[in-house]
Write a protein that holds these residues in place. Sequence first.
Motif: not given
Length: 203
Positions: A84, A120, A118, A10, A43, A80-82, A12, A45-46, A14
């Motif tokens: 989604k 996650y 959000e 993991y 996971t 990927v968070k950014n 990022g 972040r980007k 988040f």
Amino acid sequence: PTPTAYYVFYGGGFLAKSGVQTLQEKLLPELEARTGYRVNVVTLRKLVIADDAFQFADNLIETWYPTAELGDKKAVFVLVKNSKEAGIVGGPSFSNVISADFIQSLLDDNIAVLAGEEKYNAAVISSVKRLDAVLSSQPDPGPPRIASIQKAQAKAKKDSASNYKDKEETEEKKGIYGFAVVGLLTISFVAPMVQYFSFTKEE
């Protein structure tokens, strides 16, 4: 290096620690012990070295399991968070069990909805639970939102039936009250007339 001890990678920051612990210590090892399929969750972040989550997942599985035999019952799940977005790629046996339509349902009904809010942890955990069910030859429980919608629809149907009953009772009472009002109006009209005729007769 090929993952052996860890199932969750993991980046990022988040995912909540409780979610990571649930995945790492319970859901993913139990899935592998029960079915023989290993799912690695990653996971980010980007994305910086791939065009999309699927390409990144594909690159990882080829790096970790460079032959079809090594990667036969392996899968990589990237979130990927950014953006989604998510990508899920597996070896030959995994792909024979997990259809493209099922993967699309995970992306549309679990990831897009929950990551869009959000949530996650819920996005990953609910997806892993669905994967576990199908890989275990159990019925797909479906996305959590569908279950919520069905529950809401059942409640709405029950409330509608209750409201209809209340409406029937109201109409019935309205008829009683209407009859009583008509009766009172009749009395209030007839009584003075009787008194008037009685008075004129006496004259």
